[in-house]
Motif scaffolding. Structure first.
Motif, PDB file in Angstrom:
ATOM      1  N   ALA A  41       1.997  17.506  16.134  1.00 45.12           N
ATOM      2  CA  ALA A  41       0.708  18.187  16.165  1.00 45.12           C
ATOM      3  C   ALA A  41       0.011  18.159  14.810  1.00 45.12           C
ATOM      4  CB  ALA A  41       0.894  19.642  16.610  1.00 45.12           C
ATOM      5  N   LYS A  42       0.769  18.173  13.704  1.00 50.81           N
ATOM      6  CA  LYS A  42       0.187  18.242  12.381  1.00 50.81           C
ATOM      7  C   LYS A  42      -0.035  16.866  11.751  1.00 50.81           C
ATOM      8  CE  LYS A  42       2.207  22.791  11.414  1.00 50.81           C
ATOM      9  NZ  LYS A  42       3.037  23.576  10.480  1.00 50.81           N
ATOM     10  N   LYS A  43       0.431  15.822  12.408  1.00 50.01           N
ATOM     11  CA  LYS A  43       0.287  14.485  11.850  1.00 50.01           C
ATOM     12  C   LYS A  43      -1.144  13.985  12.014  1.00 50.01           C
ATOM     13  CE  LYS A  43       4.406  13.723  10.334  1.00 50.01           C
ATOM     14  NZ  LYS A  43       4.635  13.496   8.901  1.00 50.01           N
ATOM     15  N   LYS A  44      -1.598  13.221  11.006  1.00 51.35           N
ATOM     16  CA  LYS A  44      -2.936  12.664  11.054  1.00 51.35           C
ATOM     17  C   LYS A  44      -2.928  11.313  11.766  1.00 51.35           C
ATOM     18  CE  LYS A  44      -4.244  14.859   6.683  1.00 51.35           C
ATOM     19  NZ  LYS A  44      -4.760  14.642   5.325  1.00 51.35           N
ATOM     20  N   VAL A  45      -4.091  10.937  12.279  1.00 54.70           N
ATOM     21  CA  VAL A  45      -4.266   9.619  12.877  1.00 54.70           C
ATOM     22  C   VAL A  45      -4.975   8.754  11.850  1.00 54.70           C
ATOM     23  CG1 VAL A  45      -5.409   8.329  14.690  1.00 54.70           C
ATOM     24  CG2 VAL A  45      -4.335  10.511  15.212  1.00 54.70           C
ATOM     25  N   PHE A  46      -4.415   7.573  11.575  1.00 56.28           N
ATOM     26  CA  PHE A  46      -4.929   6.728  10.518  1.00 56.28           C
ATOM     27  C   PHE A  46      -5.639   5.518  11.096  1.00 56.28           C
ATOM     28  CE2 PHE A  46      -1.163   8.895   9.032  1.00 56.28           C
ATOM     29  CZ  PHE A  46      -1.620   9.482   7.875  1.00 56.28           C
ATOM     30  N   PRO A  47      -6.917   5.304  10.737  1.00 55.12           N
ATOM     31  CA  PRO A  47      -7.577   4.069  11.141  1.00 55.12           C
ATOM     32  C   PRO A  47      -6.935   2.898  10.416  1.00 55.12           C
ATOM     33  CG  PRO A  47      -8.939   5.288   9.597  1.00 55.12           C
ATOM     34  CD  PRO A  47      -7.774   6.169   9.927  1.00 55.12           C
ATOM     35  N   LEU A  48      -6.889   1.743  11.096  1.00 51.35           N
ATOM     36  CA  LEU A  48      -6.136   0.617  10.565  1.00 51.35           C
ATOM     37  C   LEU A  48      -7.014  -0.589  10.290  1.00 51.35           C
ATOM     38  CD1 LEU A  48      -3.115   1.109  12.912  1.00 51.35           C
ATOM     39  CD2 LEU A  48      -3.196   1.597  10.483  1.00 51.35           C
ATOM     40  N   ALA A  49      -6.424  -1.554   9.632  1.00 51.96           N
ATOM     41  CA  ALA A  49      -7.164  -2.726   9.179  1.00 51.96           C
ATOM     42  C   ALA A  49      -7.660  -3.571  10.339  1.00 51.96           C
ATOM     43  CB  ALA A  49      -6.283  -3.559   8.261  1.00 51.96           C
ATOM     44  N   SER A  50      -8.537  -4.526  10.014  1.00 51.97           N
ATOM     45  CA  SER A  50      -9.206  -5.306  11.052  1.00 51.97           C
ATOM     46  C   SER A  50      -8.279  -6.296  11.731  1.00 51.97           C
ATOM     47  CB  SER A  50     -10.380  -6.068  10.439  1.00 51.97           C
ATOM     48  OG  SER A  50      -9.911  -6.977   9.479  1.00 51.97           O
ATOM     49  N   VAL A  51      -8.608  -6.616  12.977  1.00 50.98           N
ATOM     50  CA  VAL A  51      -7.917  -7.652  13.745  1.00 50.98           C
ATOM     51  C   VAL A  51      -8.979  -8.604  14.261  1.00 50.98           C
ATOM     52  CG1 VAL A  51      -6.679  -8.154  15.856  1.00 50.98           C
ATOM     53  CG2 VAL A  51      -5.954  -6.273  14.423  1.00 50.98           C
ATOM     54  N   PRO A 152      -5.427  -1.695  26.582  1.00 46.75           N
ATOM     55  CA  PRO A 152      -5.154  -1.272  25.209  1.00 46.75           C
ATOM     56  C   PRO A 152      -4.804  -2.482  24.343  1.00 46.75           C
ATOM     57  CG  PRO A 152      -3.255  -0.811  26.588  1.00 46.75           C
ATOM     58  CD  PRO A 152      -4.329  -1.326  27.500  1.00 46.75           C
ATOM     59  N   CYS A 153      -5.539  -2.688  23.263  1.00 39.71           N
ATOM     60  CA  CYS A 153      -5.259  -3.821  22.386  1.00 39.71           C
ATOM     61  C   CYS A 153      -5.282  -3.444  20.913  1.00 39.71           C
ATOM     62  CB  CYS A 153      -6.234  -4.967  22.653  1.00 39.71           C
ATOM     63  SG  CYS A 153      -7.965  -4.517  22.479  1.00 39.71           S
ATOM     64  N   ASN A 154      -5.885  -2.306  20.588  1.00 40.14           N
ATOM     65  CA  ASN A 154      -5.943  -1.846  19.207  1.00 40.14           C
ATOM     66  C   ASN A 154      -5.241  -0.497  19.101  1.00 40.14           C
ATOM     67  OD1 ASN A 154      -7.625  -4.053  18.250  1.00 40.14           O
ATOM     68  ND2 ASN A 154      -9.264  -3.097  19.432  1.00 40.14           N
ATOM     69  N   TRP A 155      -4.181  -0.460  18.316  1.00 37.90           N
ATOM     70  CA  TRP A 155      -3.326   0.713  18.242  1.00 37.90           C
ATOM     71  C   TRP A 155      -3.489   1.429  16.909  1.00 37.90           C
ATOM     72  CZ3 TRP A 155      -0.567   1.992  22.568  1.00 37.90           C
ATOM     73  CH2 TRP A 155      -0.443   0.999  23.551  1.00 37.90           C
ATOM     74  N   THR A 156      -3.441   2.753  16.955  1.00 38.12           N
ATOM     75  CA  THR A 156      -3.560   3.590  15.778  1.00 38.12           C
ATOM     76  C   THR A 156      -2.226   4.245  15.467  1.00 38.12           C
ATOM     77  OG1 THR A 156      -5.878   4.075  16.295  1.00 38.12           O
ATOM     78  CG2 THR A 156      -4.774   5.549  14.767  1.00 38.12           C
ATOM     79  N   LEU A 157      -1.828   4.214  14.210  1.00 34.22           N
ATOM     80  CA  LEU A 157      -0.585   4.849  13.792  1.00 34.22           C
ATOM     81  C   LEU A 157      -0.697   6.360  13.920  1.00 34.22           C
ATOM     82  CD1 LEU A 157       2.230   4.668  12.477  1.00 34.22           C
ATOM     83  CD2 LEU A 157       1.088   4.706  10.246  1.00 34.22           C
ATOM     84  N   HIS A 158       0.257   6.969  14.622  1.00 33.67           N
ATOM     85  CA  HIS A 158       0.212   8.408  14.866  1.00 33.67           C
ATOM     86  C   HIS A 158       1.337   9.162  14.165  1.00 33.67           C
ATOM     87  CE1 HIS A 158      -0.783  12.102  16.960  1.00 33.67           C
ATOM     88  NE2 HIS A 158       0.471  12.237  17.331  1.00 33.67           N
ATOM     89  N   ASP A 159       2.552   8.618  14.182  1.00 34.08           N
ATOM     90  CA  ASP A 159       3.666   9.346  13.598  1.00 34.08           C
ATOM     91  C   ASP A 159       4.833   8.408  13.335  1.00 34.08           C
ATOM     92  OD1 ASP A 159       5.097  11.511  12.639  1.00 34.08           O
ATOM     93  OD2 ASP A 159       5.837  12.113  14.608  1.00 34.08           O
TER      94      ASP A 159
END
Length: 387
Positions: A41-51, A152-159
């Motif tokens: 719940a406290k983890k941030k979602v990080f936008p990631l580099a281009s594909v 789904p083709c672009n994934w965001t790091l969650h934890d």
């Protein structure tokens, strides 16, 4: 990419898979999956580099290193993409590309004390001149209803959780906020296995269909030296190779794009209101029903011939033995009724671009149905029995 569907909408039964608890542990006679419990719940979602040509906000690798230190994961920026490297103290490693979610490498610890690469990945020149990565372990799924399909083709790091002594787990998220669908991909590296799990949540007020496969390209000496053990008595359906961003298709197959199976085209045909569209998709296959279906009668099946096949009643675990490299891999699945098996055949050079076998936990013939509010879980595990 031009693709064709397998069947008309009226020919496929649907089913609903109810939520179930999964385990990530290996037992001698049973591979199972689970997601270790941890608070995200406290983890941030990080936008990631281009594909490819899709722009993404650059990722701060130094910040990620600081945020997730102590879990056994390092980050590296390579040509605008983020590479997450997972490493355990016993020597087993896995490499994950972001934001594509492609696992490009799984090096397993062996009985002789060294490590051996079990995944097959190639790098070639893409259409725009940039490097194109294919193979590895990836998920190729589409979901939707009434002709509206999303993949789904672009994934965001969650934890990230775990530690180098026991296991390392990386959790990714991809969501369609318009259609209110969320898919989590949980990649777990254990001392003797790597697994990829999907957790699909349907927040819509209507039902949702999910079709596709978790596909693993296993590197081999040559398909002729490889054998599938444990499939005897399983019903199968011969089909076209799968279409996905990372699937390696030999030249003889890529020249026949109309005969490539695509989950997005498949679900679109299922939801087509015009029966002629579905009938046209169904008629694109020249094989008769008798040629397409059968029962496996070989308990030690050699994979030297070209094949693209769905097993509909295969055991949850089976083994691929490579007599050339003198190792084996146990492929297990959970939440999926179907097993996908692909061999490019043995007409290619040994230890070359086409020296691989594909295995997949699949929902290709029978889509998974999620009712409003349903959460479905399913995954594939590659276990290394060579310790």
């Amino acid at each position: 990419m031009a693709c064709s569907s397998l069947f008309s909408p009226n020919s496929l039964p649907n089913f609903t898979t109810r939520p179930s608890r999964l385990q990530i542990s290996y037992q001698p006679n049973n591979l199972a999956f689970s997601s270790p419990q941890h608070d995200t719940a406290k983890k941030k979602v990080f936008p990631l580099a281009s594909v490819a040509s899709i722009p993404y906000q650059p990722i701060n690798v130094d910040y990620l290193e600081e945020e997730f230190s102590g879990h056994g994961v390092t980050f590296e920026d390579i040509d605008g993409s983020c590479v997450a490297k997972m490493g355990l103290e016993n020597g087993s490693t896995a490499t994950l590309m972001l934001p594509s979610g492609l696992i490009t490498s799984y090096k397993a610890n062996m009985w002789h004390g060294g490590t051996v690469e079990l995944l097959h990945t190639i790098v070639s020149e893409g259409k725009d001149g940039t490097p194109a990565i294919q193979g590895g372990l990836s998920s190729a799924f589409s979901c939707g209803s009434d002709g509206e399909v999303w993949s789904p083709c672009n994934w965001t790091l969650h934890d990230i959780s775990g530690n180098p002594q026991e296991f390392i787990q990386v959790e990714l998220i991809s969501s369609d906020t318009v259609d209110m669908v969320e898919i989590r991909c949980i990649v777990t590296l254990n001392e003797a296995s790597v697994s990829s799990e999907l957790v699909v949540s349907n927040f819509r007020s209507s039902s949702l269909q999910l079709a596709g496969s978790i596909i693993s390209h296993l590197t081999v000496s040559t398909p002729e030296a490889n054998y599938a053990v444990g499939l005897e008595g399983s019903d199968f359906f011969n089909m076209s190779p799968v279409s996905s961003n990372f699937f390696i298709i030999p030249p003889e197959n890529s020249e026949q794009n109309n005969f490539i199976w695509s989950p997005m085209r498949f679900l679109s045909a299922l939801g087509a209101r015009n029966e002629k569209v579905a009938d046209a998709a169904h008629s694109s296959f020249s094989e008769s029903d008798e040629e397409m279906t059968g029962e496996e009668n070989d308990s030690y099946k050699q994979l030297k011939e070209k094949m693209s096949r769905i097993y509909t009643s295969a055991p949850t675990n089976f083994t691929i033995i490579d007599r050339g490299r003198r190792n084996s891999v146990v492929a297990g699945r959970n939440g999926f009724d179907e097993l996908y098996l692909f061999s490019p055949g043995s007409s290619h050079e040994f230890y070359s671009k086409y020296s691989y076998i594909c295995v997949g936990a699949s929902a290709m013939l029978k889509p998974i149905m999620l009712r409003p509010g349903d959460v479905w879980k399913g995954g594939q595990q590659l276990h290394n029995p060579n310790l």
